[in-house]
Design a protein around this motif. Structure first.
Motif, short mmCIF file in Angstrom:
data_model
loop_
_atom_site.label_atom_id
_atom_site.label_comp_id
_atom_site.label_asym_id
_atom_site.label_seq_id
_atom_site.Cartn_x
_atom_site.Cartn_y
_atom_site.Cartn_z
N UNK A 67 43.70 43.23 30.72
CA UNK A 67 45.10 43.37 31.13
C UNK A 67 45.14 43.65 32.64
N UNK A 68 46.02 44.55 33.08
CA UNK A 68 46.19 44.74 34.53
C UNK A 68 45.06 45.51 35.20
N UNK A 69 44.06 45.96 34.44
CA UNK A 69 42.86 46.46 35.09
C UNK A 69 42.23 45.36 35.95
N UNK A 70 42.55 44.11 35.61
CA UNK A 70 42.14 42.96 36.41
C UNK A 70 42.46 43.15 37.89
N UNK A 71 43.60 43.75 38.17
CA UNK A 71 44.06 43.88 39.55
C UNK A 71 43.14 44.77 40.38
N UNK A 72 42.29 45.55 39.75
CA UNK A 72 41.29 46.32 40.50
C UNK A 72 40.37 45.37 41.26
N UNK A 73 39.99 44.26 40.64
CA UNK A 73 39.14 43.29 41.33
C UNK A 73 39.93 42.52 42.37
N UNK A 74 41.20 42.20 42.09
CA UNK A 74 42.05 41.57 43.11
C UNK A 74 42.08 42.44 44.36
N UNK A 75 42.22 43.74 44.17
CA UNK A 75 42.25 44.65 45.30
C UNK A 75 40.89 44.79 45.97
N UNK A 76 39.83 44.75 45.19
CA UNK A 76 38.48 44.81 45.77
C UNK A 76 38.30 43.69 46.79
N UNK A 163 31.93 40.29 32.30
CA UNK A 163 33.32 40.10 32.69
C UNK A 163 33.55 38.69 33.23
N UNK A 164 34.63 38.07 32.75
CA UNK A 164 35.07 36.78 33.27
C UNK A 164 36.55 36.87 33.60
N UNK A 165 36.91 36.51 34.82
CA UNK A 165 38.30 36.52 35.26
C UNK A 165 38.84 35.09 35.29
N UNK A 166 40.08 34.94 34.84
CA UNK A 166 40.76 33.65 34.86
C UNK A 166 42.02 33.66 35.70
N UNK A 167 42.51 34.85 36.03
CA UNK A 167 43.69 34.96 36.89
C UNK A 167 43.62 36.27 37.67
N UNK A 168 44.55 36.42 38.61
CA UNK A 168 44.53 37.56 39.52
C UNK A 168 45.31 38.76 39.00
N UNK A 169 46.07 38.56 37.93
CA UNK A 169 47.03 39.58 37.50
C UNK A 169 46.63 40.33 36.24
N UNK A 170 45.91 39.66 35.34
CA UNK A 170 45.61 40.26 34.05
C UNK A 170 46.56 39.83 32.96
N UNK A 171 47.48 38.92 33.28
CA UNK A 171 48.36 38.38 32.24
C UNK A 171 47.52 37.66 31.19
N UNK A 172 48.03 37.49 29.97
CA UNK A 172 47.21 37.01 28.85
C UNK A 172 46.49 35.69 29.12
#
Length: 293
Positions: A67-76, A163-172
């Motif tokens: 979920x929005x914990x994803x944004x921690x990497x966006x900020x990194x 961990x695999x990211x597909x977007x910057x926000x954490x949306x589904x």
């Protein structure tokens, strides 16, 4: 003359025995831990950020939605861009139609508008603004897909092996997965790598366009020593959080994923902090009582 001493001695001996028996029969309060989540969604870990010692874990390597914990990497990655000089805090980030079209939470930009980097950081931390996170990703990566690949690559560099990211926000997104352990690694990396930027994670509101924007990380101000960092929720994940505790010479990173509500999640984080700070719990076994039990 009557000597009451033997009677007094027998009384205190009996009292000591009763106390001993009561101690044996009483279950220590920390031996049973209520978990506000079903077992299939729950994951948690507590790490001593100074030593790297794992103090508590349940399903910490099981795949979960960030979920929005994803944004921690966006900020990194945004902090790295600041550090390298690629951007400054005054740099204007354009908000594309794609970014503006993201579902809430968001700041609701119109076509052609932009946001400065300093405000973008606050919007992502405090408001968890999806439109701003996507705008940052597009600015740094050229497209959100390319930025997600950069995020995943950075995750591997940090040791986030699952961990695999597909977007910057954490949306589904069914393919966007992580683990509680990996989120702890990311939380520690943000504190250690960017101490000059970590203060953003302790902010609970900020001003934008003359309006006060309030956040929803209720752990801030609730427990002395808590100084960040990020919450997250989508229906598939439940209520997630990564929390930093820094007080009295102790520095903990606490990750809880899959809770049924934000309030119960926060209660659980507080219980894990108290448990981890208690010297009597070192090496103790804890029985978990899951939400469906």
């Amino acid at each position: 003359m009557y000597n009451p001493l033997p009677l007094i001695q027998r009384f205190f001996a009996a009292l000591a025995l009763l106390v001993l028996l009561a101690g044996c029969a009483t279950t220590p309060p920390d031996s049973v831990l209520a978990v506000p989540a079903p077992a299939q969604k729950y994951a948690a870990i507590v790490v001593d950020a100074r030593t790297g010692k794992q103090l508590f874990e349940v399903s910490s390597t099981a795949q979960r939605y960030p979920a929005s914990l994803t944004k921690m990497m966006t900020l990194h990655l945004l902090f790295e861009a600041l550090e390298s000089g690629r951007v400054t805090k005054q740099t204007q980030i354009p908000v594309s139609d794609h970014a503006a079209s993201q579902p809430p939470t968001k700041l609701r930009f119109r076509r052609g508008e932009s946001i400065d980097v300093d405000s973008a950081i606050r919007a992502i931390v405090v408001k968890s603004a999806n439109d701003v996170a996507v705008a940052v990703g597009e600015y740094l990566g050229g497209s959100e897909d390319q930025f997600a690949a950069m995020m995943t690559s950075k995750a591997r560099q940090l040791g986030m092996t699952s961990t695999t990211f597909r977007n910057a926000s954490g949306l589904p997104d069914d393919s966007q997965m992580t683990t509680a352990r990996d989120m702890a690694v990311l939380g520690m990396a943000l504190r250690q790598r960017f101490p000059q930027q970590f203060h953003y994670f302790s902010e609970s509101d900020f001003m934008f366009r003359g309006k006060l924007v309030r956040g929803h990380n209720d752990m801030l101000g609730r427990v002395r020593g808590v100084d960040g960092i990020k919450t997250g929720y989508i229906r598939a994940s439940g209520f997630n959080i990564v929390t930093s505790y820094n007080a009295d010479g102790r520095n903990l990173i606490v990750v809880v994923m899959g809770a049924d509500s934000a309030r119960q999640r926060n209660d659980h984080v507080e219980a894990l902090i108290q448990r981890s700070l208690s010297p009597t719990m070192d090496g103790a076994k804890t029985r978990l009582m899951f939400a469906e039990q």
